[in-house]
Design a protein around this motif. Structure first.
Motif, PDB file in Angstrom:
ATOM      1  N   VAL A   6      -2.616   7.230   6.446  1.00  0.00           N
ATOM      2  CA  VAL A   6      -1.726   6.318   7.171  1.00  0.00           C
ATOM      3  C   VAL A   6      -2.059   6.322   8.662  1.00  0.00           C
ATOM      4  N   ALA A   7      -2.321   7.501   9.228  1.00  0.00           N
ATOM      5  CA  ALA A   7      -2.694   7.574  10.644  1.00  0.00           C
ATOM      6  C   ALA A   7      -3.967   6.769  10.911  1.00  0.00           C
ATOM      7  N   ASP A   8      -4.943   6.871  10.010  1.00  0.00           N
ATOM      8  CA  ASP A   8      -6.191   6.107  10.144  1.00  0.00           C
ATOM      9  C   ASP A   8      -5.913   4.604  10.091  1.00  0.00           C
ATOM     10  N   LEU A   9      -5.102   4.169   9.149  1.00  0.00           N
ATOM     11  CA  LEU A   9      -4.770   2.744   9.041  1.00  0.00           C
ATOM     12  C   LEU A   9      -4.037   2.265  10.289  1.00  0.00           C
ATOM     13  N   VAL A  10      -3.081   3.053  10.763  1.00  0.00           N
ATOM     14  CA  VAL A  10      -2.288   2.672  11.940  1.00  0.00           C
ATOM     15  C   VAL A  10      -3.168   2.555  13.190  1.00  0.00           C
ATOM     16  N   ARG A  11      -4.144   3.440  13.315  1.00  0.00           N
ATOM     17  CA  ARG A  11      -5.057   3.363  14.473  1.00  0.00           C
ATOM     18  C   ARG A  11      -5.795   2.027  14.514  1.00  0.00           C
ATOM     19  N   HIS A  12      -5.925   1.370  13.369  1.00  0.00           N
ATOM     20  CA  HIS A  12      -6.641   0.093  13.284  1.00  0.00           C
ATOM     21  C   HIS A  12      -5.699  -1.100  13.173  1.00  0.00           C
ATOM     22  N   ALA A  13      -4.457  -0.918  13.563  1.00  0.00           N
ATOM     23  CA  ALA A  13      -3.434  -1.961  13.390  1.00  0.00           C
ATOM     24  C   ALA A  13      -3.850  -3.298  13.988  1.00  0.00           C
ATOM     25  N   ARG A  14      -4.452  -3.286  15.156  1.00  0.00           N
ATOM     26  CA  ARG A  14      -4.777  -4.569  15.807  1.00  0.00           C
ATOM     27  C   ARG A  14      -5.830  -5.355  15.025  1.00  0.00           C
ATOM     28  N   TYR A  15      -6.704  -4.637  14.309  1.00  0.00           N
ATOM     29  CA  TYR A  15      -7.724  -5.316  13.513  1.00  0.00           C
ATOM     30  C   TYR A  15      -7.106  -5.970  12.273  1.00  0.00           C
ATOM     31  N   PHE A  16      -6.096  -5.310  11.707  1.00  0.00           N
ATOM     32  CA  PHE A  16      -5.372  -5.937  10.591  1.00  0.00           C
ATOM     33  C   PHE A  16      -4.614  -7.166  11.080  1.00  0.00           C
ATOM     34  N   GLN A  17      -4.020  -7.041  12.270  1.00  0.00           N
ATOM     35  CA  GLN A  17      -3.292  -8.177  12.850  1.00  0.00           C
ATOM     36  C   GLN A  17      -4.225  -9.349  13.087  1.00  0.00           C
ATOM     37  N   GLU A  18      -5.411  -9.074  13.616  1.00  0.00           N
ATOM     38  CA  GLU A  18      -6.384 -10.136  13.892  1.00  0.00           C
ATOM     39  C   GLU A  18      -6.775 -10.885  12.616  1.00  0.00           C
ATOM     40  N   ARG A  19      -6.723 -10.189  11.482  1.00  0.00           N
ATOM     41  CA  ARG A  19      -7.086 -10.809  10.190  1.00  0.00           C
ATOM     42  C   ARG A  19      -5.857 -11.358   9.464  1.00  0.00           C
ATOM     43  N   ASN A  20      -4.719 -11.356  10.149  1.00  0.00           N
ATOM     44  CA  ASN A  20      -3.461 -11.875   9.597  1.00  0.00           C
ATOM     45  C   ASN A  20      -3.084 -11.172   8.291  1.00  0.00           C
ATOM     46  N   ALA A  21      -3.389  -9.863   8.215  1.00  0.00           N
ATOM     47  CA  ALA A  21      -3.124  -9.078   7.013  1.00  0.00           C
ATOM     48  C   ALA A  21      -1.831  -8.293   7.157  1.00  0.00           C
ATOM     49  N   ASN A  22      -1.114  -8.133   6.054  1.00  0.00           N
ATOM     50  CA  ASN A  22       0.051  -7.258   5.997  1.00  0.00           C
ATOM     51  C   ASN A  22      -0.347  -5.958   5.326  1.00  0.00           C
ATOM     52  N   VAL A  23       0.138  -4.839   5.872  1.00  0.00           N
ATOM     53  CA  VAL A  23      -0.132  -3.527   5.289  1.00  0.00           C
ATOM     54  C   VAL A  23       1.186  -2.967   4.780  1.00  0.00           C
ATOM     55  N   LEU A  24       1.262  -2.767   3.459  1.00  0.00           N
ATOM     56  CA  LEU A  24       2.468  -2.245   2.822  1.00  0.00           C
ATOM     57  C   LEU A  24       2.198  -0.824   2.340  1.00  0.00           C
ATOM     58  N   LEU A  25       2.975   0.121   2.840  1.00  0.00           N
ATOM     59  CA  LEU A  25       2.877   1.514   2.432  1.00  0.00           C
ATOM     60  C   LEU A  25       3.970   1.760   1.400  1.00  0.00           C
ATOM     61  N   VAL A  26       3.608   2.142   0.193  1.00  0.00           N
ATOM     62  CA  VAL A  26       4.595   2.365  -0.869  1.00  0.00           C
ATOM     63  C   VAL A  26       4.825   3.862  -1.021  1.00  0.00           C
ATOM     64  N   TYR A  27       6.079   4.278  -0.838  1.00  0.00           N
ATOM     65  CA  TYR A  27       6.462   5.689  -0.880  1.00  0.00           C
ATOM     66  C   TYR A  27       7.313   5.936  -2.127  1.00  0.00           C
ATOM     67  N   PRO A  28       6.749   6.582  -3.172  1.00  0.00           N
ATOM     68  CA  PRO A  28       7.475   6.778  -4.428  1.00  0.00           C
ATOM     69  C   PRO A  28       8.215   8.111  -4.479  1.00  0.00           C
ATOM     70  N   GLY A  29       9.195   8.171  -5.371  1.00  0.00           N
ATOM     71  CA  GLY A  29       9.881   9.438  -5.594  1.00  0.00           C
ATOM     72  C   GLY A  29      11.237   9.238  -6.235  1.00  0.00           C
ATOM     73  N   PRO A  30      11.949  10.346  -6.505  1.00  0.00           N
ATOM     74  CA  PRO A  30      13.300  10.257  -7.048  1.00  0.00           C
ATOM     75  C   PRO A  30      14.205   9.498  -6.081  1.00  0.00           C
ATOM     76  N   ALA A  31      15.041   8.630  -6.627  1.00  0.00           N
ATOM     77  CA  ALA A  31      15.862   7.751  -5.788  1.00  0.00           C
ATOM     78  C   ALA A  31      16.819   8.500  -4.885  1.00  0.00           C
ATOM     79  N   SER A  32      17.326   9.636  -5.333  1.00  0.00           N
ATOM     80  CA  SER A  32      18.412  10.312  -4.626  1.00  0.00           C
ATOM     81  C   SER A  32      18.059  10.719  -3.194  1.00  0.00           C
ATOM     82  N   GLU A  33      16.838  11.111  -2.930  1.00  0.00           N
ATOM     83  CA  GLU A  33      16.456  11.568  -1.591  1.00  0.00           C
ATOM     84  C   GLU A  33      15.316  10.754  -0.988  1.00  0.00           C
ATOM     85  N   LEU A  34      15.012   9.620  -1.588  1.00  0.00           N
ATOM     86  CA  LEU A  34      13.791   8.908  -1.226  1.00  0.00           C
ATOM     87  C   LEU A  34      13.784   8.415   0.215  1.00  0.00           C
ATOM     88  N   ARG A  35      14.871   7.795   0.662  1.00  0.00           N
ATOM     89  CA  ARG A  35      14.911   7.282   2.030  1.00  0.00           C
ATOM     90  C   ARG A  35      14.746   8.415   3.047  1.00  0.00           C
TER      91      ARG A  35
END
Length: 197
Positions: free
Chosen positions: A92-121
Motif C-alpha cells: 500500500v505504501a508503494d502504491l500511495v507513493r505513486h498516487a499522482r501517476y494513477f491520477q494522471e491515468r484517471n485510475a481508481n485504486v480500491l484497497l479491500v480489507y477483509p475480516g470478521p465484521a465485528s472488528e473490521l472497521r
C-alpha cells in the motif's frame, strides 16, 4: 500529496495493536453469491458494492459505477488474521507513493480489507494509523469475507484471510491483469500496475 512522514506511519501499521471502534458493526453483504472461481484475465469482473472505510469516497462503492470513470485497480489485502500484515503495508505504501501517476491515468485504486465484521472497521483504521489516503485511493471493508469468497480468493487456513491479490480492470469492466499470491510475498508493485495501464 503524501509527505515523507506519513508513509512510514503506513508501514508501521504492521506492528500495531488494536484501535477502538467508533461506530456500529458491519453486516455482511448477502447479495454476493457463494464461493466462486478466481478472477481471470479477459473475463468481466464481478460487480460488487462495499462500504468505504477511508479515502476519497464516502458511503459505499459499486464497481460498475467506478469503471465508467476509468481503469480500476483492486488490491485485496490480508486484513487482520492475527496482526497487521507487513507485506500489505509495504504494498500500500508503494502504491500511495505513486498516487499522482494513477491520477494522471484517471485510475481508481480500491484497497479491500477483509475480516470478521465485528472488528473490521477498527482494524482497517489501525492498518492506516494516521495516514490519509490521497486521491484516487479508497479503502473498502469486506465483512465476513463476502467479497473475498465471491472472487474465489479466501485463504481458508489458520491465521489467514484472503490471498493477497491485485486486479486491474479496464473501463469496459473486463479484467486486464491479475496477480494472486499464494504466500505472504509476491505482491504486485506500483510500477507493474502502471505498466498495465
Amino acid at each position: 500529496m503524501i509527505s515523507k512522514t506519513t508513509l512510514p506511519a503506513l508501514a508501521l501499521a504492521a506492528v500495531t495493536s488494536s484501535f477502538m471502534c467508533s461506530g456500529s458493526a458491519i453486516a455482511a453483504d448477502t447479495s454476493f453469491p457463494a464461493i466462486q472461481s478466481e478472477p481471470e484475465v479477459g473475463r468481466l469482473a464481478k460487480d460488487f458494492e462495499l462500504e468505504v472505510a477511508a479515502g476519497q469516497r464516502t458511503g459505499a462503492v459499486r464497481l460498475s459505477d467506478v469503471t465508467g470513470e476509468g481503469p480500476v485497480i483492486i488490491a485485496i489485502l490480508r486484513g487482520f488474521p492475527d496482526r497487521q500484515c507487513p507485506a500489505c503495508a509495504g504494498q500500500v505504501a508503494d502504491l500511495v507513493r505513486h498516487a499522482r501517476y494513477f491520477q494522471e491515468r484517471n485510475a481508481n485504486v480500491l484497497l479491500v480489507y477483509p475480516g470478521p465484521a465485528s472488528e473490521l472497521r477498527a482494524k482497517a483504521k489501525d492498518f492506516l494509523k494516521d495516514t490519509k489516503l490521497p486521491s484516487p485511493f479508497t479503502m473498502l471493508l469486506d465483512p465476513d469475507y463476502a467479497f473475498t469468497n465471491a472472487y474465489g480468493l479466501r485463504w481458508n487456513a489458520p491465521q489467514e484471510t484472503a490471498y493477497p491479490t491485485t486486479i486491474v480492470i479496464g473501463k469496459d469492466g473486463k479484467i486486464d491483469f491479475v496477480n494472486i499470491s499464494r504466500t505472504h510475498r509476491g505482491r504486485t508493485t506500483a510500477a507493474t500496475v502502471l505498466d498495465q495501464l
